[in-house]
Design a protein around this motif. Structure first.
Motif: not given
Length: 485
Positions: A373-378
């Protein structure tokens, strides 16, 4: 414990043997607590921490239980020789309910007590549980715990399911040999039945599912009773004052984050924890985060409340709880679905990936790979579930279906337990397949006979054909010879 509590409420005299102190327990239950040693706890925590930092499924989890995570099996064997446990043999019991988790050898206790057995399994039936009551495997349309698919499966998924079924069958046999070895070491009395004989005398199995609503639909033998959702309280308990105040003040809604009881939040990779904190601390919603090490939290934010332990079912029942960020454990998903709360699932190991896939198929939320996960996807996943009303509508529809049953899970437990007691183990519920060999069950002897007859018929036909042809050719030579003369 939900099963034990239901029986105690119905007036049964219940004794519970546990390695963990229950969070909720009926006042009349007699508890025998045999906790793990500090060394065993440390060994298990280290392995669980390692699992939380990598991607696992049920197959890799079973390999770990045979090796690095063997402490979870061995401690259950050690319990049987603990003086605190041995006292149970001085008491007369009418029934043993075995909480099943890679501990088949504990069936020997029922043999010594001379009582019938009900197996209680916290998640839907799988290959290891099905064998207790000869529940059929339906690998063509029922994905196993390692095949991340939902019906109907494509050709490739069915092929994958079959291959993984064979692997799971192999691992089950490995565990069977391990359990037999442990059983024979502990129960040395001459008149003891074998572990195989004990497995053929299980009265019932309670399983944590409700296939009508959460699927996949499959046949179930009468001795397999679904009690999915039994841990959900019919009426939520009052929340602790600080949590209740926090939720009541969450006018923009609240998000609940928990990875269950086995995975502690600090076991997750620090960089992933930081990603989650960065996203959650920037939201307008309030966050309740299950975090065990309160002296070392990921950070401070006015909208985040960290708590070492949280009454999950009661929090999900609160009207201001709008989203559940979960590891995808079956009980967690069930409680969220029951209360109509959509989810973002971050599966970690075991059955989590399949549970998450089924939840997504039902439209009750979305799932992400925790390790990537990344900040964008989460952030995008949270925004999608919170702002797209289709997830709330789908999970509320599921909740209505899940609650619509002729008996509540607690009522089912009480009825069927009393049924087994009334009918002295209720052997008439057993499928005949329980007592059949592998060859008999799959008609291999009949197929072998038919194949043998066909082969003999073909050989005999060929032999007769050769003889007839030989005769004909012989006559032709004779007639041919006469013409030449």
């Amino acid at each position: 414990m939900s099963t034990a509590n239901a029986l105690a409420e119905a007036g049964h005299n219940v004794t519970v043997v546990s390695m963990l102190r229950p969070k909720r327990m009926h006042k009349d239950i007699h508890l025998i607590l045999v906790p793990m040693t500090k060394e065993q706890e440390r060994s298990m925590d280290n392995t669980m921490s390692s699992m939380a930092k990598s991607k696992n499924d049920i197959i890799s989890t079973m390999f770990l239980l045979l090796n690095d995570l063997g402490v979870m099996v061995n401690t259950q064997a050690d319990l049987l020789s603990d003086p605190r446990f041995l006292r149970i043999y001085q008491t007369k019991f009418d029934l043993m309910i075995l909480g099943s988790f890679f501990n088949d050898f504990q069936l020997g206790v029922a043999a010594k007590l001379k009582v019938p057995v009900i197996v209680d399994f916290m998640i839907p039936s799988n290959i290891m549980i099905d064998q207790f009551v000869a529940n059929p495997f339906e690998i063509s349309y029922v994905p196993n715990e390692s095949t991340f698919a939902t019906p109907p499966m494509t050709f490739l998924k069915r092929a994958e399911n079959m291959m993984k079924h064979v692997i799971l069958r192999y691992l089950t046999l490995r565990f069977d040999y391990k359990f037999i070895e442990i059983y024979n070491e502990i129960f040395t009395e001459k008149d003891m039945p074998t572990l195989s004989e004990m497995k053929k005398n299980i009265s019932l199995v309670f399983v944590g599912s409700h296939l009508i609503s959460d699927g996949p639909i499959r046949p179930l033998v009468p001795a397999l009773i679904e009690i999915g959702g039994i841990q959900v309280k019919e009426k939520p308990d009052p929340l602790p004052q600080d949590i209740e105040q926090f939720l009541d003040n969450s006018t923009q809604g609240a998000i609940f984050l928990s990875f269950g009881s086995n995975i502690k939040s600090h076991m997750v990779k620090p960089e992933i924890v930081q990603i989650m904190f960065n996203v959650l601390s920037g939201l307008k919603e309030n966050i309740i985060w299950k975090w065990e090490d309160l002296g070392n939290t990921p950070g401070k934010a006015l909208n985040i409340l960290f708590k070492r332990w949280l009454p999950q079912d009661d929090i999900l029942a609160h009207p201001n709880t709008k989203l559940f960020v979960s590891h995808g454990g079956k009980n967690s998903i069930t409680e969220s679905q029951y209360h109509g709360v959509p989810m973002v699932a971050l599966p970690i190991f075991g059955d989590h990936p399949l549970n998450a896939a089924m939840m997504v198929k039902l439209g009750n939320g979305v799932a992400l790979d925790l390790q990537t996960i990344t900040e964008d996807s989460f952030g995008a996943a949270i925004k999608e579930v919170l702002e797209n009303d289709k997830y709330r509508r789908a999970v509320e529809k599921f909740s209505a279906l899940y609650r619509d049953r002729p008996l509540t899970p607690r009522q089912s437990v009480v009825f069927w337990t009393n049924y087994v007691l009334r009918h002295h183990g209720a052997p008439h519920l057993q499928s005949p397949a329980v007592h059949m060999s592998f060859v008999e069950l799959h008609n291999l002897d009949i197929y072998a006979l038919v194949l043998t007859i066909l082969i003999l018929f073909v050989l005999l036909t060929r032999l007769i054909g050769k003889l007839v042809l030989s005769k004909l050719l012989g006559k032709a030579k004779v007639f041919g010879g006469k013409k030449k003369q």
